[in-house]
Design a protein around this motif. Structure first.
Motif, PDB file in Angstrom:
ATOM      1  N   TRP A 206      -4.181  11.930   8.593  1.00  0.00           N
ATOM      2  CA  TRP A 206      -4.675  10.606   8.973  1.00  0.00           C
ATOM      3  C   TRP A 206      -6.149  10.459   8.638  1.00  0.00           C
ATOM      4  O   TRP A 206      -6.584   9.430   8.106  1.00  0.00           O
ATOM      5  CB  TRP A 206      -4.440  10.392  10.463  1.00  0.00           C
ATOM      6  N   GLN A 207      -6.947  11.465   8.923  1.00  0.00           N
ATOM      7  CA  GLN A 207      -8.374  11.405   8.608  1.00  0.00           C
ATOM      8  C   GLN A 207      -8.615  11.393   7.103  1.00  0.00           C
ATOM      9  O   GLN A 207      -9.519  10.705   6.613  1.00  0.00           O
ATOM     10  CB  GLN A 207      -9.093  12.595   9.249  1.00  0.00           C
TER      11      GLN A 207
ATOM     12  N   PHE B 193      -6.698  10.087   4.906  1.00  0.00           N
ATOM     13  CA  PHE B 193      -6.383   8.752   4.396  1.00  0.00           C
ATOM     14  C   PHE B 193      -7.515   7.775   4.688  1.00  0.00           C
ATOM     15  O   PHE B 193      -7.986   7.059   3.782  1.00  0.00           O
ATOM     16  CB  PHE B 193      -5.079   8.243   5.024  1.00  0.00           C
ATOM     17  N   TRP B 194      -7.992   7.704   5.945  1.00  0.00           N
ATOM     18  CA  TRP B 194      -8.972   6.695   6.324  1.00  0.00           C
ATOM     19  C   TRP B 194     -10.368   6.991   5.803  1.00  0.00           C
ATOM     20  O   TRP B 194     -11.170   6.058   5.607  1.00  0.00           O
ATOM     21  CB  TRP B 194      -9.008   6.549   7.843  1.00  0.00           C
ATOM     22  N   ARG B 195     -10.690   8.277   5.573  1.00  0.00           N
ATOM     23  CA  ARG B 195     -12.055   8.612   5.155  1.00  0.00           C
ATOM     24  C   ARG B 195     -12.190   8.882   3.660  1.00  0.00           C
ATOM     25  O   ARG B 195     -13.301   8.894   3.144  1.00  0.00           O
ATOM     26  CB  ARG B 195     -12.542   9.835   5.935  1.00  0.00           C
TER      27      ARG B 195
ATOM     28  N   THR C 293      -9.020   8.297   0.991  1.00  0.00           N
ATOM     29  CA  THR C 293      -8.134   7.474   0.164  1.00  0.00           C
ATOM     30  C   THR C 293      -8.423   5.986   0.318  1.00  0.00           C
ATOM     31  O   THR C 293      -8.616   5.272  -0.682  1.00  0.00           O
ATOM     32  CB  THR C 293      -6.659   7.742   0.515  1.00  0.00           C
ATOM     33  N   PHE C 294      -8.451   5.492   1.555  1.00  0.00           N
ATOM     34  CA  PHE C 294      -8.611   4.052   1.757  1.00  0.00           C
ATOM     35  C   PHE C 294      -9.959   3.525   1.266  1.00  0.00           C
ATOM     36  O   PHE C 294      -9.995   2.491   0.593  1.00  0.00           O
ATOM     37  CB  PHE C 294      -8.404   3.697   3.233  1.00  0.00           C
ATOM     38  N   PRO C 295     -11.091   4.177   1.560  1.00  0.00           N
ATOM     39  CA  PRO C 295     -12.360   3.659   1.012  1.00  0.00           C
ATOM     40  C   PRO C 295     -12.374   3.626  -0.515  1.00  0.00           C
ATOM     41  O   PRO C 295     -12.914   2.689  -1.111  1.00  0.00           O
ATOM     42  CB  PRO C 295     -13.406   4.642   1.563  1.00  0.00           C
TER      43      PRO C 295
ATOM     44  N   TYR D 180       0.823  -1.222   0.000  1.00  0.00           N
ATOM     45  CA  TYR D 180       0.000   0.000   0.000  1.00  0.00           C
ATOM     46  C   TYR D 180       0.853   1.267   0.000  1.00  0.00           C
ATOM     47  O   TYR D 180       0.653   2.137  -0.869  1.00  0.00           O
ATOM     48  CB  TYR D 180      -0.963  -0.014   1.185  1.00  0.00           C
TER      49      TYR D 180
END
Length: 298
Positions: free
Chosen positions: A210-211, A213-215, A217-219, A100
């Protein structure tokens, strides 16, 4: 009008015909052969017994379900499937953790550098598979520089020397090394298409890195994660060369047992049973991954 319809049908067959023929010849027919072989008796000297045979009572069809009964009555083979599943799952997770950030680095690099970075990812494919695996025998061998330095380091803290070759650790290392590009490429293909404006909008709304990425990029990268996981997990589940070379008796997987049934003990019917069970499990996992991927897009 009729000629136009015929021409459209001809074009469809020209496009879909070769892939269908390929799947029929190299997948459907071999699977059918394996299904029939799994219900046959083993030959006296290995292989398959005749499908039709005669005795004093007359002609008989040499089919039996005993091979499947043997599989389901012996927990040894179930345990090997569970062990292989664990190895494949660990390999997939490690590949995801490594791939990743590497895929993000490639996707966010300047366009003039991306082709070179992708080339470096697929560069190992240019050399023979077995040569690359045997190279890890040298790296993980007891006389290698890597193992000597490692044992010297842990010996400084009072620990006993360790042996890395012919262990489950060596199998996982080999599996990760071989399958890592199959995780990187679909992830990169997905991450490259992300709209940077979405991250800028999230930042404007007060989200930190961090937010974001998780909210965001990652989805959005989940289709790439599912594709990479399938491309890594399914081949790793049935592989036999890496456990043979790097794992020894400690790292045996279900693929090794299937190979032994066909080449060593020559019990082709039972080898076919193991192959069919592995095929059903792999197809089921692929269908589950596709279902989860569809659900995540809804």
């Amino acid at each position: 009008m009729t000629s136009g319809v015929k021409q459209n049908r001809l074009h469809k067959w020209l496009i879909s015909g070769p892939p269908l023929a390929y799947l029929l010849v190299f997948f459907a027919i071999p699977v059918l052969i394996m299904v029939v072989a799994s219900f046959r008796h083993p030959g006296d000297f290995g292989g398959l017994a005749p499908l039709l045979y005669r005795d004093e009572a007359g002609a008989h069809l040499g089919l039996t379900a005993e091979n499947y009964g043997r599989f389901f009555s012996d927990f040894l083979y179930t345990r090997l499937f569970i062990k292989s599943f664990a190895y494949a799952a660990i390999t997939t997770l490690v590949c995801l953790v490594i791939a990743y950030p590497l895929s993000m680095l490639i996707a966010r690099s300047p366009k003039r550098h991306r082709d070179l970075l992708v080339l470096l990812v697929i560069l190992p494919f240019w050399s023979n598979f077995l040569i690359r695996v045997y190279a890890w025998m040298i790296i993980l061998g007891p006389q290698s520089v890597f193992v000597r330095v490692l044992n010297a380091f842990i010996g400084f803290f009072g620990f006993e020397p360790v042996s890395l070759l012919f262990t489950p650790f060596a199998v996982i290392v080999g599996l990760v090394y071989v399958h890592l590009p199959f995780m990187v490429l679909p992830l990169y293909a997905n991450l490259e298409k992300h709209d940077a404006a979405l991250l800028d909008a999230a930042q404007d709304l007060g989200a930190n890195a961090w937010q974001r990425f998780w909210r965001v990029t990652f989805p959005l990268s989940m289709p790439g994660v599912y594709a990479g996981a399938a491309l890594v997990f399914i081949p790793a589940l049935g592989i036999f060369a890496i456990p043979d070379i790097l794992g020894g008796t400690e790292g045996i997987m279900i693929g090794n047992v299937i190979k032994q049934q066909f080449l060593d003990t020559r019990d082709w019917p039972f080898g076919s049973v193991l192959s069919m069970v592995l095929t059903v499990v792999a197809v089921g996992l692929a269908a589950l991954a596709a279902w989860v991927a569809r659900r995540s897009r809804v």
